[in-house]
Design a protein around this motif. Structure first.
Motif, PDB file in Angstrom:
ATOM      1  N   ILE A  70      26.850  17.800 -89.983  1.00 13.95           N
ATOM      2  CA  ILE A  70      26.764  16.770 -91.143  1.00 13.95           C
ATOM      3  C   ILE A  70      28.135  17.076 -91.910  1.00 13.95           C
ATOM      4  CG2 ILE A  70      25.952  15.993 -93.336  1.00 13.95           C
ATOM      5  CD1 ILE A  70      23.308  16.461 -92.083  1.00 13.95           C
ATOM      6  N   GLY A  73      31.321  16.043 -90.089  1.00 21.09           N
ATOM      7  CA  GLY A  73      31.145  14.532 -89.993  1.00 21.09           C
ATOM      8  C   GLY A  73      30.834  13.986 -88.647  1.00 21.09           C
ATOM      9  N   GLU A  76      25.718  11.490 -89.789  1.00 24.85           N
ATOM     10  CA  GLU A  76      25.510  11.183 -91.157  1.00 24.85           C
ATOM     11  C   GLU A  76      24.314  11.020 -91.519  1.00 24.85           C
ATOM     12  OE1 GLU A  76      28.102   8.246 -93.105  1.00 24.85           O
ATOM     13  OE2 GLU A  76      29.426   8.201 -91.352  1.00 24.85           O
ATOM     14  N   ARG A  77      23.667  11.082 -92.820  1.00 23.17           N
ATOM     15  CA  ARG A  77      22.376  10.797 -93.582  1.00 23.17           C
ATOM     16  C   ARG A  77      22.267   9.995 -94.481  1.00 23.17           C
ATOM     17  NH1 ARG A  77      21.156  17.113 -95.143  1.00 23.17           N
ATOM     18  NH2 ARG A  77      22.653  17.174 -96.871  1.00 23.17           N
ATOM     19  N   SER A  78      21.125   9.509 -94.632  1.00 21.99           N
ATOM     20  CA  SER A  78      21.098   8.523 -95.868  1.00 21.99           C
ATOM     21  C   SER A  78      21.126   9.491 -96.847  1.00 21.99           C
ATOM     22  CB  SER A  78      19.867   7.728 -95.772  1.00 21.99           C
ATOM     23  OG  SER A  78      18.719   8.641 -95.434  1.00 21.99           O
ATOM     24  N   TYR A  84      19.140   9.793 -90.177  1.00 20.76           N
ATOM     25  CA  TYR A  84      20.307  10.371 -89.424  1.00 20.76           C
ATOM     26  C   TYR A  84      20.817   9.464 -88.577  1.00 20.76           C
ATOM     27  CZ  TYR A  84      18.947  14.694 -91.950  1.00 20.76           C
ATOM     28  OH  TYR A  84      18.258  15.667 -93.003  1.00 20.76           O
ATOM     29  N   ARG A  87      27.978   9.406 -86.605  1.00 22.68           N
ATOM     30  CA  ARG A  87      29.126   8.664 -87.255  1.00 22.68           C
ATOM     31  C   ARG A  87      29.956   8.171 -86.067  1.00 22.68           C
ATOM     32  NH1 ARG A  87      33.433  11.804 -91.049  1.00 22.68           N
ATOM     33  NH2 ARG A  87      33.932   9.633 -92.113  1.00 22.68           N
TER      34      ARG A  87
END
Length: 96
Positions: A70, A73, A76-78, A84, A87
């Motif tokens: 994460i 990059g 991605e997660r909310s 998840y 990207r």
């Protein structure tokens, strides 16, 4: 794309991560390798991400690896942390 030769130094004979490097440039190579096991456009729960990472490593430190993916990059997660996803970045994704 990751450097297979550099990655191999940190994998056991079964292709599992046996050691997490201390140097950042080598860590990036490992993270680029790990992210190739995630499917584009697929939504993952935290437990699914952890399971995938634990299946790729004998270290069993999915929290560290998930945070690193994460932070760099690649994942991605909310905002609520419930989902998840990869990207959208072709720089790190390559075929399995």
């Amino acid at each position: 794309m990751f450097d297979q030769k550099k990655v191999n130094n940190f994998l056991d004979k079964n292709g599992l991560l046996k050691l997490y490097p201390t140097k950042r440039n080598k860590q990036v190579q490992i993270l680029k390798y790990l992210i190739t096991f995630f499917e584009p456009k697929k939504i993952y729960t935290e437990s699914e991400v952890n399971k995938c990472l634990n299946n790729l490593s004998i270290l069993k430190d999915s929290c560290l690896l998930r945070r690193e993916l994460i932070d760099i990059g690649y994942l991605e997660r909310s905002k609520d942390g419930k989902v998840y996803f990869l990207r959208d970045n072709d720089d790190h994704v390559e075929g399995k």
